[in-house]
Write a protein that holds these residues in place. Sequence first.
Motif, PDB file in Angstrom:
ATOM      1  N   VAL A   1       0.834  -1.205   0.000  1.00  0.00           N
ATOM      2  CA  VAL A   1       0.000   0.000   0.000  1.00  0.00           C
ATOM      3  C   VAL A   1       0.867   1.253   0.000  1.00  0.00           C
ATOM      4  O   VAL A   1       0.654   2.193  -0.786  1.00  0.00           O
ATOM      5  CB  VAL A   1      -0.943  -0.010   1.214  1.00  0.00           C
ATOM      6  CG1 VAL A   1      -1.720   1.298   1.298  1.00  0.00           C
ATOM      7  CG2 VAL A   1      -1.905  -1.191   1.126  1.00  0.00           C
ATOM      8  N   LEU A   2       1.878   1.281   0.870  1.00  0.00           N
ATOM      9  CA  LEU A   2       2.744   2.459   0.945  1.00  0.00           C
ATOM     10  C   LEU A   2       3.554   2.661  -0.335  1.00  0.00           C
ATOM     11  O   LEU A   2       3.735   3.799  -0.797  1.00  0.00           O
ATOM     12  CB  LEU A   2       3.669   2.337   2.154  1.00  0.00           C
ATOM     13  CG  LEU A   2       2.996   2.381   3.535  1.00  0.00           C
ATOM     14  CD1 LEU A   2       4.025   2.197   4.631  1.00  0.00           C
ATOM     15  CD2 LEU A   2       2.249   3.690   3.722  1.00  0.00           C
ATOM     16  N   ILE A   3       4.046   1.563  -0.898  1.00  0.00           N
ATOM     17  CA  ILE A   3       4.814   1.674  -2.142  1.00  0.00           C
ATOM     18  C   ILE A   3       3.934   2.234  -3.254  1.00  0.00           C
ATOM     19  O   ILE A   3       4.354   3.112  -4.030  1.00  0.00           O
ATOM     20  CB  ILE A   3       5.386   0.299  -2.537  1.00  0.00           C
ATOM     21  CG1 ILE A   3       6.475  -0.137  -1.548  1.00  0.00           C
ATOM     22  CG2 ILE A   3       5.972   0.345  -3.947  1.00  0.00           C
ATOM     23  CD1 ILE A   3       6.899  -1.581  -1.714  1.00  0.00           C
ATOM     24  N   ARG A   4       2.704   1.742  -3.333  1.00  0.00           N
ATOM     25  CA  ARG A   4       1.794   2.241  -4.372  1.00  0.00           C
ATOM     26  C   ARG A   4       1.483   3.718  -4.171  1.00  0.00           C
ATOM     27  O   ARG A   4       1.438   4.485  -5.144  1.00  0.00           O
ATOM     28  CB  ARG A   4       0.497   1.425  -4.342  1.00  0.00           C
ATOM     29  CG  ARG A   4      -0.462   1.749  -5.489  1.00  0.00           C
ATOM     30  CD  ARG A   4       0.200   1.472  -6.819  1.00  0.00           C
ATOM     31  NE  ARG A   4      -0.683   1.835  -7.926  1.00  0.00           N
ATOM     32  CZ  ARG A   4      -0.297   1.873  -9.184  1.00  0.00           C
ATOM     33  NH1 ARG A   4       0.968   1.577  -9.503  1.00  0.00           N
ATOM     34  NH2 ARG A   4      -1.142   2.214 -10.138  1.00  0.00           N
ATOM     35  N   ILE A   5       1.282   4.126  -2.932  1.00  0.00           N
ATOM     36  CA  ILE A   5       1.013   5.542  -2.655  1.00  0.00           C
ATOM     37  C   ILE A   5       2.193   6.411  -3.063  1.00  0.00           C
ATOM     38  O   ILE A   5       2.034   7.464  -3.701  1.00  0.00           O
ATOM     39  CB  ILE A   5       0.679   5.734  -1.162  1.00  0.00           C
ATOM     40  CG1 ILE A   5      -0.660   5.083  -0.830  1.00  0.00           C
ATOM     41  CG2 ILE A   5       0.646   7.219  -0.801  1.00  0.00           C
ATOM     42  CD1 ILE A   5      -0.992   5.091   0.640  1.00  0.00           C
ATOM     43  N   VAL A   6       3.398   5.979  -2.719  1.00  0.00           N
ATOM     44  CA  VAL A   6       4.591   6.762  -3.059  1.00  0.00           C
ATOM     45  C   VAL A   6       4.781   6.832  -4.569  1.00  0.00           C
ATOM     46  O   VAL A   6       5.087   7.901  -5.122  1.00  0.00           O
ATOM     47  CB  VAL A   6       5.829   6.160  -2.370  1.00  0.00           C
ATOM     48  CG1 VAL A   6       7.099   6.829  -2.873  1.00  0.00           C
ATOM     49  CG2 VAL A   6       5.728   6.313  -0.858  1.00  0.00           C
TER      50      VAL A   6
ATOM     51  N   SER B   1       9.083  10.535 -10.850  1.00  0.00           N
ATOM     52  CA  SER B   1       9.091   9.073 -10.875  1.00  0.00           C
ATOM     53  C   SER B   1      10.476   8.488 -10.599  1.00  0.00           C
ATOM     54  O   SER B   1      10.603   7.420  -9.994  1.00  0.00           O
ATOM     55  CB  SER B   1       8.588   8.575 -12.228  1.00  0.00           C
ATOM     56  OG  SER B   1       7.276   9.025 -12.468  1.00  0.00           O
ATOM     57  N   ARG B   2      11.516   9.190 -11.027  1.00  0.00           N
ATOM     58  CA  ARG B   2      12.867   8.648 -10.844  1.00  0.00           C
ATOM     59  C   ARG B   2      13.293   8.630  -9.385  1.00  0.00           C
ATOM     60  O   ARG B   2      14.272   7.964  -9.029  1.00  0.00           O
ATOM     61  CB  ARG B   2      13.873   9.440 -11.667  1.00  0.00           C
ATOM     62  CG  ARG B   2      13.929  10.927 -11.315  1.00  0.00           C
ATOM     63  CD  ARG B   2      15.003  11.627 -12.118  1.00  0.00           C
ATOM     64  NE  ARG B   2      15.082  13.055 -11.807  1.00  0.00           N
ATOM     65  CZ  ARG B   2      16.014  13.857 -12.294  1.00  0.00           C
ATOM     66  NH1 ARG B   2      16.938  13.355 -13.105  1.00  0.00           N
ATOM     67  NH2 ARG B   2      16.023  15.129 -11.970  1.00  0.00           N
TER      68      ARG B   2
ATOM     69  N   MET C   1      12.743   6.993  -2.435  1.00  0.00           N
ATOM     70  CA  MET C   1      11.839   7.348  -1.346  1.00  0.00           C
ATOM     71  C   MET C   1      11.310   6.103  -0.655  1.00  0.00           C
ATOM     72  O   MET C   1      11.226   6.044   0.578  1.00  0.00           O
ATOM     73  CB  MET C   1      10.692   8.194  -1.885  1.00  0.00           C
ATOM     74  CG  MET C   1      11.105   9.571  -2.373  1.00  0.00           C
ATOM     75  SD  MET C   1       9.766  10.426  -3.236  1.00  0.00           S
ATOM     76  CE  MET C   1       8.549  10.511  -1.937  1.00  0.00           C
ATOM     77  N   VAL C   2      10.944   5.083  -1.440  1.00  0.00           N
ATOM     78  CA  VAL C   2      10.417   3.840  -0.867  1.00  0.00           C
ATOM     79  C   VAL C   2      11.455   3.169   0.018  1.00  0.00           C
ATOM     80  O   VAL C   2      11.162   2.735   1.146  1.00  0.00           O
ATOM     81  CB  VAL C   2       9.955   2.900  -1.996  1.00  0.00           C
ATOM     82  CG1 VAL C   2       9.734   1.488  -1.455  1.00  0.00           C
ATOM     83  CG2 VAL C   2       8.684   3.425  -2.636  1.00  0.00           C
ATOM     84  N   VAL C   3      12.681   3.061  -0.484  1.00  0.00           N
ATOM     85  CA  VAL C   3      13.730   2.378   0.273  1.00  0.00           C
ATOM     86  C   VAL C   3      14.063   3.133   1.562  1.00  0.00           C
ATOM     87  O   VAL C   3      14.190   2.544   2.638  1.00  0.00           O
ATOM     88  CB  VAL C   3      14.990   2.197  -0.593  1.00  0.00           C
ATOM     89  CG1 VAL C   3      16.137   1.632   0.238  1.00  0.00           C
ATOM     90  CG2 VAL C   3      14.685   1.270  -1.760  1.00  0.00           C
ATOM     91  N   ARG C   4      14.167   4.449   1.459  1.00  0.00           N
ATOM     92  CA  ARG C   4      14.527   5.230   2.649  1.00  0.00           C
ATOM     93  C   ARG C   4      13.417   5.220   3.697  1.00  0.00           C
ATOM     94  O   ARG C   4      13.697   5.111   4.893  1.00  0.00           O
ATOM     95  CB  ARG C   4      14.862   6.668   2.243  1.00  0.00           C
ATOM     96  CG  ARG C   4      16.179   6.806   1.505  1.00  0.00           C
ATOM     97  CD  ARG C   4      16.576   8.244   1.308  1.00  0.00           C
ATOM     98  NE  ARG C   4      17.846   8.371   0.624  1.00  0.00           N
ATOM     99  CZ  ARG C   4      19.039   8.311   1.225  1.00  0.00           C
ATOM    100  NH1 ARG C   4      19.092   8.138   2.543  1.00  0.00           N
ATOM    101  NH2 ARG C   4      20.155   8.429   0.527  1.00  0.00           N
TER     102      ARG C   4
ATOM    103  N   ALA D   1       9.090  -3.733  -3.770  1.00  0.00           N
ATOM    104  CA  ALA D   1       9.332  -2.442  -4.415  1.00  0.00           C
ATOM    105  C   ALA D   1       9.744  -2.633  -5.872  1.00  0.00           C
ATOM    106  O   ALA D   1       9.278  -1.905  -6.775  1.00  0.00           O
ATOM    107  CB  ALA D   1      10.402  -1.674  -3.654  1.00  0.00           C
ATOM    108  N   TYR D   2      10.604  -3.606  -6.138  1.00  0.00           N
ATOM    109  CA  TYR D   2      11.012  -3.874  -7.515  1.00  0.00           C
ATOM    110  C   TYR D   2       9.826  -4.324  -8.362  1.00  0.00           C
ATOM    111  O   TYR D   2       9.623  -3.824  -9.483  1.00  0.00           O
ATOM    112  CB  TYR D   2      12.103  -4.944  -7.528  1.00  0.00           C
ATOM    113  CG  TYR D   2      12.546  -5.340  -8.914  1.00  0.00           C
ATOM    114  CD1 TYR D   2      13.507  -4.603  -9.597  1.00  0.00           C
ATOM    115  CD2 TYR D   2      11.981  -6.444  -9.554  1.00  0.00           C
ATOM    116  CE1 TYR D   2      13.900  -4.960 -10.877  1.00  0.00           C
ATOM    117  CE2 TYR D   2      12.366  -6.808 -10.834  1.00  0.00           C
ATOM    118  CZ  TYR D   2      13.325  -6.067 -11.491  1.00  0.00           C
ATOM    119  OH  TYR D   2      13.715  -6.414 -12.760  1.00  0.00           O
ATOM    120  N   LEU D   3       9.019  -5.250  -7.833  1.00  0.00           N
ATOM    121  CA  LEU D   3       7.893  -5.771  -8.608  1.00  0.00           C
ATOM    122  C   LEU D   3       6.833  -4.702  -8.838  1.00  0.00           C
ATOM    123  O   LEU D   3       6.199  -4.667  -9.902  1.00  0.00           O
ATOM    124  CB  LEU D   3       7.282  -6.973  -7.882  1.00  0.00           C
ATOM    125  CG  LEU D   3       8.185  -8.214  -7.736  1.00  0.00           C
ATOM    126  CD1 LEU D   3       7.480  -9.291  -6.953  1.00  0.00           C
ATOM    127  CD2 LEU D   3       8.624  -8.722  -9.099  1.00  0.00           C
TER     128      LEU D   3
END
Length: 271
Positions: free
Chosen positions: A78-83, A93-94, A99-102, A179-181
């Motif tokens: 959910v958080l990855i999709r929001i970000v 986008s780049r 942001m997701v990893v941090r 995150a990769y997928l």
Amino acid sequence: MSRSASIVLGLRRLNRTTIAWLASWWRLAHFSILIFSLGLSPSSYNRKHRPLLAYRLVTNTAPNLVWFSVACALVSLVLIRIVVVSAQSYGLSRYALEMVVRVLVLELIPLTAALFVALRITLPDGIAFAQMRASGVLDTMQREGKDLLRSEYFPRVMSGIFAVWMLAIVSCVTSLILAYLTIYGFTPWALQGYTRVVGQIFNPAVALILMLKVIFFSFAVALIPLASSYYQEDAQSRRSRMWAAHGLSEMLRLFTVILLIEVASLMGNYY
């Protein structure tokens, strides 16, 4: 009551509170030294004590690892999709992967794993030991010659430390895969760019800070809830600390230490 008498009573109350506060931190430091001494002693892992230690490690980690990882994966999706959607809407986008990893791997997941182990395992154990101490059960066991530190406290502390490590590691790896997928889909062609971005984030300094944060989180979660119940207290002190027997004092101290560790890690990563 005169003004001077009320000031004297206030100072005495402050003095007692300060002494009790310092004594509690001294007991925590002493208990930590005792546990680490056992951890460095080869006799703690011999044939006599190894089965109990292994039992605590498995029972406190395995049942929680699966469903915590599943819950963490769902929240991470959910958080990855929001970000990702937010970054795309602003033309950034780049920066979505960074942001997701941090946010997830460096900050949220280690903190969530530590709090989960505290609320699920170590704080209930600390409350149970405090109630046993108040009822005299632990005192009876000590008079019978049982080594409570080695047989009861040490396996629980080690299982708490191990549980934080396992939950944090598995959840961080799972979040990186998700995150990769989510960002690139089921394709191997973006793996080179993905590993380059992740490698730039996890430079030696950041990786060291993350490792130290997880280690200190695990120490705090495993040691603080169990420390106070190890020591005997007189009746007056026990009555005055009745609220601590229900875990409120340990919870407050634990959350304070976790907050300080988190602030220190943020300063190390971003200042």
